[in-house]
Design a protein around this motif. Structure first.
Motif, mmCIF file in Angstrom:
data_model
loop_
_atom_site.group_PDB
_atom_site.id
_atom_site.type_symbol
_atom_site.label_atom_id
_atom_site.label_comp_id
_atom_site.label_asym_id
_atom_site.label_seq_id
_atom_site.Cartn_x
_atom_site.Cartn_y
_atom_site.Cartn_z
ATOM 1 N N GLU A 1 -20.987 -17.628 61.371
ATOM 2 C CA GLU A 1 -19.905 -16.639 61.359
ATOM 3 C C GLU A 1 -20.103 -15.552 60.308
ATOM 4 O O GLU A 1 -19.606 -14.440 60.467
ATOM 5 N N VAL A 2 -20.810 -15.895 59.228
ATOM 6 C CA VAL A 2 -20.975 -14.925 58.147
ATOM 7 C C VAL A 2 -21.750 -13.695 58.606
ATOM 8 O O VAL A 2 -21.690 -12.635 57.974
ATOM 9 N N LEU A 3 -22.438 -13.803 59.738
ATOM 10 C CA LEU A 3 -23.182 -12.670 60.285
ATOM 11 C C LEU A 3 -22.278 -11.648 60.959
ATOM 12 O O LEU A 3 -22.688 -10.513 61.218
ATOM 13 N N ILE A 4 -21.045 -12.043 61.265
ATOM 14 C CA ILE A 4 -20.107 -11.154 61.956
ATOM 15 C C ILE A 4 -19.274 -10.399 60.922
ATOM 16 O O ILE A 4 -18.594 -11.007 60.094
ATOM 17 N N LEU A 5 -19.320 -9.093 60.982
ATOM 18 C CA LEU A 5 -18.565 -8.249 60.052
ATOM 19 C C LEU A 5 -17.357 -7.666 60.780
ATOM 20 O O LEU A 5 -17.487 -7.096 61.862
ATOM 21 N N ILE A 6 -16.183 -7.850 60.201
ATOM 22 C CA ILE A 6 -14.962 -7.329 60.810
ATOM 23 C C ILE A 6 -14.213 -6.480 59.783
ATOM 24 O O ILE A 6 -14.514 -6.519 58.589
ATOM 25 N N LYS A 7 -13.227 -5.738 60.275
ATOM 26 C CA LYS A 7 -12.357 -4.979 59.391
ATOM 27 C C LYS A 7 -10.926 -5.440 59.608
ATOM 28 O O LYS A 7 -10.415 -5.430 60.721
ATOM 29 N N ALA A 8 -10.306 -5.903 58.520
ATOM 30 C CA ALA A 8 -8.928 -6.380 58.594
ATOM 31 C C ALA A 8 -8.255 -6.128 57.252
ATOM 32 O O ALA A 8 -8.897 -6.199 56.205
ATOM 33 N N PHE A 9 -6.971 -5.822 57.285
ATOM 34 C CA PHE A 9 -6.207 -5.508 56.079
ATOM 35 C C PHE A 9 -6.849 -4.366 55.288
ATOM 36 O O PHE A 9 -6.809 -4.339 54.057
ATOM 37 N N GLY A 10 -7.492 -3.451 56.012
ATOM 38 C CA GLY A 10 -8.106 -2.290 55.384
ATOM 39 C C GLY A 10 -9.412 -2.571 54.671
ATOM 40 O O GLY A 10 -9.909 -1.704 53.943
#
Length: 235
Positions: free
Chosen positions: A43-52
């Motif tokens: 999962e650490v390979l997946i980059l997301i944007k949340a809470f700015g």
């Protein structure tokens, strides 16, 4: 949507951890420690944007390993908590060796999966080494500090059961700060400038603060279940 999914993920993961302990005892948490350690490295390979903030998706699942060792420390003892860390480390090493072996095979001309496997499981040695070092250091430190806080409050107030919230949050928040600082430094120092490194550290640690505060009620519920079960068994 990402913020909502993170809340749902925390609720699901923490709920499964508690249910696993209630159904299978410490063996259930040993099994989940292995699963969480392996999946967090994917999962650490997946980059997301949340809470700015930009963050890796593995933060929540990795934070759950601290919850499991805290439950084991509280309900089963220090040796059980350390055993879970060893199991997580062993499982991760085995998975890394196994996944590296998959990539050595020559795929068939009809194969469509190997390119995706190569993209997922070809991690840089630096990231892999940083992840393993940070896991070992932060997890063992968490278990050690948990019992140090416990010994201090018991000696100070003469009650073994009081101040669970202090030993839980006092150990986890410090351990996860070490985790965020070590991983950011070992994995990315020299690759990004100082401001970017500070941003990566800050966003990761903010998520860990959030998950740490939410896991305290789960530890209380696990301890209550353990006490009720012992009472029914006459222990």
């Amino acid at each position: 949507m990402n913020e909502l999914l993170l809340f749902v993920s925390v609720a699901l993961i923490y709920g499964v951890i508690l249910l696993s302990y209630m159904l299978f005892g410490k063996s259930g948490l040993y099994a989940l420690s292995a699963v969480a350690s392996i999946f967090a490295n994917i999962e650490v390979l997946i980059l997301i944007k949340a809470f700015g903030m930009e963050q890796t998706l593995g933060n929540v699942l990795f934070a759950s390993t601290f919850l499991m060792t805290d439950i084991l420390s509280e309900c089963e003892g220090k040796k059980s908590a350390n055993k879970a860390v060893y199991i997580g480390l062993f499982s991760t090493l085995f998975f890394l060796a196994l996944s590296a072996g998959w990539l050595c095979f020559i795929p068939s001309e009809a194969d469509t999966a190997m390119p995706a496997f190569r993209a997922i499981f070809t991690a840089t040695p630096r990231i892999v080494c940083a992840s393993l070092v940070v896991y070992v250091v932060s997890q063992f430190f968490d278990v050690w500090l948990y019992h140090k806080w416990w010994a201090f409050t018991e000696k100070k107030f003469g009650d073994k059961n009081r101040f669970l919230w202090l030993r839980n949050n006092g150990s986890t928040l410090v351990s996860q700060m070490i985790n965020s600082l070590l991983f950011t430094t070992l994995a990315f120092a020299g690759t990004y400038d100082f401001v970017t490194l500070l941003s990566i550290f800050g966003s990761g640690y903010i998520i860990f603060i959030f998950t740490s505060l939410l896991d305290t009620p789960i530890v209380y519920l696990a301890r209550r279940y353990k006490a009720s079960r012992n009472m029914l068994l006459g222990q």
